[in-house]
Write an enzyme that holds these catalytic residues in place. Structure first.
Site, mmCIF file in Angstrom:
data_model
loop_
_atom_site.group_PDB
_atom_site.id
_atom_site.type_symbol
_atom_site.label_atom_id
_atom_site.label_comp_id
_atom_site.label_asym_id
_atom_site.label_seq_id
_atom_site.Cartn_x
_atom_site.Cartn_y
_atom_site.Cartn_z
ATOM 1 C CB THR A 1 80.615 41.293 -40.275
ATOM 2 O OG1 THR A 1 79.985 41.454 -41.530
ATOM 3 C CG2 THR A 1 80.145 42.348 -39.302
ATOM 4 C CG ASP A 2 83.310 39.730 -46.335
ATOM 5 O OD1 ASP A 2 82.502 38.789 -46.484
ATOM 6 O OD2 ASP A 2 84.314 39.901 -47.064
ATOM 7 C CG ASN B 1 59.358 16.488 -17.546
ATOM 8 O OD1 ASN B 1 59.523 15.442 -18.170
ATOM 9 N ND2 ASN B 1 58.794 16.542 -16.351
ATOM 10 C CG HIS C 1 55.332 16.518 -20.057
ATOM 11 N ND1 HIS C 1 55.886 16.374 -18.814
ATOM 12 C CD2 HIS C 1 55.177 17.850 -20.243
ATOM 13 C CE1 HIS C 1 56.039 17.568 -18.255
ATOM 14 N NE2 HIS C 1 55.636 18.484 -19.114
ATOM 15 C CD GLN D 1 61.864 20.198 -10.634
ATOM 16 O OE1 GLN D 1 61.678 19.028 -10.973
ATOM 17 N NE2 GLN D 1 60.892 21.092 -10.574
ATOM 18 N NE ARG E 1 58.494 11.575 -13.864
ATOM 19 C CZ ARG E 1 58.532 12.886 -13.697
ATOM 20 N NH1 ARG E 1 57.482 13.631 -13.984
ATOM 21 N NH2 ARG E 1 59.624 13.471 -13.239
ATOM 22 C CG PHE F 1 56.649 14.676 -10.273
ATOM 23 C CD1 PHE F 1 57.759 15.333 -9.754
ATOM 24 C CD2 PHE F 1 55.478 15.404 -10.442
ATOM 25 C CE1 PHE F 1 57.709 16.690 -9.419
ATOM 26 C CE2 PHE F 1 55.417 16.755 -10.118
ATOM 27 C CZ PHE F 1 56.540 17.391 -9.610
ATOM 28 C CE LYS G 1 79.883 38.011 -42.581
ATOM 29 N NZ LYS G 1 79.204 39.145 -43.243
HETATM 30 O O1 URC Z 1 60.049 16.144 -12.629
HETATM 31 C C1 URC Z 1 59.083 16.916 -12.623
HETATM 32 N N1 URC Z 1 59.195 18.123 -12.029
HETATM 33 C C2 URC Z 1 58.180 19.023 -11.980
HETATM 34 O O2 URC Z 1 58.317 20.145 -11.424
HETATM 35 C C3 URC Z 1 56.962 18.646 -12.588
HETATM 36 N N2 URC Z 1 55.772 19.285 -12.743
HETATM 37 C C4 URC Z 1 54.969 18.440 -13.444
HETATM 38 O O3 URC Z 1 53.789 18.702 -13.808
HETATM 39 N N3 URC Z 1 55.621 17.280 -13.731
HETATM 40 C C5 URC Z 1 56.875 17.387 -13.205
HETATM 41 N N4 URC Z 1 57.929 16.541 -13.212
#
Ligand code: URC
Length: 302
Positions: free
Chosen positions: A57-58, A248, A250, A222, A173, A156, A12
Site C-alpha cells: 500500500t505504501d 431533506n 428541514h 422526490q 416551505r 408538500f 491505500k
Molecule cells: O419532500 C418531501 N418528501 C417526503 O417524503 C417528506 N416526508 C416529510 O415528512 N416531509 C417530506 N418532504
C-alpha cells in the site's frame, strides 16, 4: 466445513495530495484525496503471509504522488492513469480508484483574484471513481454535499394521514438539501475524453443539477431529485445513468405566537437531524435492468 477467503481488495486510502501548477506566476492548485485499491488472487498473503504478489500500500501511495509530478489533469484521467499502471502487473486483475477534490478559490480583492493565495470553498467536493474488472474500465463522476436552498417554490401535501401523522400540509416551505450524485459515463465518452472534456462535463452536469433545483416548482423532494437526474440524462446521451442522494434539511417555522407575533414564513429553525433522505437512480428505459457492477463499489446508495 472448510473456511475460504471471499472477495477482497486492498490499497491505500485517502492519500492527501496537493499539486501546484506553477508554470506561470498564476498558480493553480489541485487538492485531492485519492484511494487506490487492488484486486487479484491474493490468497497467498491472506492464508500464509506470502507477500510475493502484494504491491505494498505504501508503493501505491508513492505511485499516486509520483504520477502527480506529471500533472493531475482531471481527477478522472488521473485515476485512469493509475488504473492502467497497476493493471500492467499480471497479478492485478481489477481495482478501484477514487478521488475527492476539494475546491479552492482565488482570494479576490477586486479584479481577477490573487495569483497564489486561495480560500477553501464550501463543503462541496468533486468526485471521480474508476473501477476495473474483467469487463474493463468504468468511470463514474460525481459531486458531494453541494448545499442548496430555495426559500419558496416548494410544497408538500397530499400524503396519507394516520394516527401517527402530525405533519401539516404546506403550500410554501423552504427546500434545502446537500446534493450528492454519481453518474456513469458510457465507453463512448471515456474512450475519447481528456481532462478538458471531463472538466467541462463536470461543470455542465453541476449547472444542470443546480438550475433544475432552482427552476422546478417542487411538490416533493422526490420530484426534484428525479427531475435533476432526468435533466442530466436528457442533456447528455453518453451518460448512462445517474444516482442522487439528497437529505431533506428541514427548516421548521418557529412559533412566535407566545410573543404575540405572527410568522408568515420568515423565521425558521434549521434542524440538523433527523432529516429525510431521498435517494434515486435515474436510468434510461430499455437499459439492462441488472445493476452495473460499479455500483457495488461505492459503499452506500451514492
Ligand atoms: O419532500 C418531501 N418528501 C417526503 O417524503 C417528506 N416526508 C416529510 O415528512 N416531509 C417530506 N418532504
Amino acid at each position: 466445513m472448510s473456511i475460504v477467503l471471499g472477495p477482497n481488495q486492498y490499497g491505500k486510502a485517502e492519500v492527501r495530495l496537493v499539486r501546484v501548477d506553477r508554470d506561470t506566476a498564476r498558480h493553480r492548485i489541485t487538492d485531492l484525496s485519492v484511494t487506490s485499491q487492488l484486486r487479484g488472487d491474493f490468497r497467498a498473503t491472506h492464508e500464509s503471509g506470502d507477500n510475493a504478489g502484494v504491491i505494498a500500500t505504501d508503493t501505491q501511495k508513492n505511485t499516486v504522488n509520483a504520477f502527480a509530478r506529471d500533472g493531475v489533469g482531471s481527477p478522472e484521467t488521473f485515476l485512469l492513469r493509475l488504473a492502467r499502471h497497476f493493471l500492467q502487473s499480471p497479478q492485478i486483475t481489477g481495482g478501484r480508484w477514487l478521488a475527492e477534490q476539494y475546491g479552492w478559490e482565488r482570494i479576490t480583492a477586486g479584479g481577477e483574484g490573487h495569483d497564489h493565495a486561495f480560500v477553501r470553498g464550501a463543503a462541496e467536493r468533486r468526485t471521480a471513481l474508476v473501477h476495473a474488472d474483467d469487463a474493463g474500465l468504468t468511470v463514474l463522476a460525481g459531486l458531494r454535499d453541494v448545499t442548496v436552498l430555495k426559500s419558496t417554490g416548494s410544497e408538500f401535501s397530499g400524503f396519507p394521514r394516520d394516527r401517527y401523522t402530525t405533519l401539516p400540509e404546506v403550500d410554501d416551505r423552504i427546500l434545502a438539501t446537500d446534493v450528492s450524485a454519481w453518474w456513469r459515463y458510457e465507453p463512448s465518452f471515456t474512450e475519447t475524453a481528456g481532462p478538458a472534456e471531463y472538466d467541462e462535463r463536470y461543470g455542465a452536469v453541476r449547472s444542470i443539477l443546480l438550475e433544475t433545483f432552482a427552476d422546478l416548482h417542487s411538490l416533493a423532494l422526490q420530484q426534484t431529485v428525479y427531475a435533476m437526474g432526468k435533466a442530466v440524462l436528457e442533456a447528455f446521451d453518453d451518460i448512462a445513468e445517474i444516482r442522487l442522494s439528497c437529505p431533506n434539511n428541514h427548516h421548521f417555522l418557529v412559533d412566535l405566537e407566545p410573543f404575540g407575533l405572527d410568522n408568515p414564513g420568515e423565521v425558521f429553525f434549521a434542524a440538523d437531524r433527523p432529516y429525510g433522505l431521498i435517494e434515486a437512480a435515474v436510468q434510461r428505459s430499455g437499459a439492462p435492468t441488472a445493476e452495473h457492477p460499479v455500483w457495488s463499489t461505492i459503499g452506500g446508495f451514492v
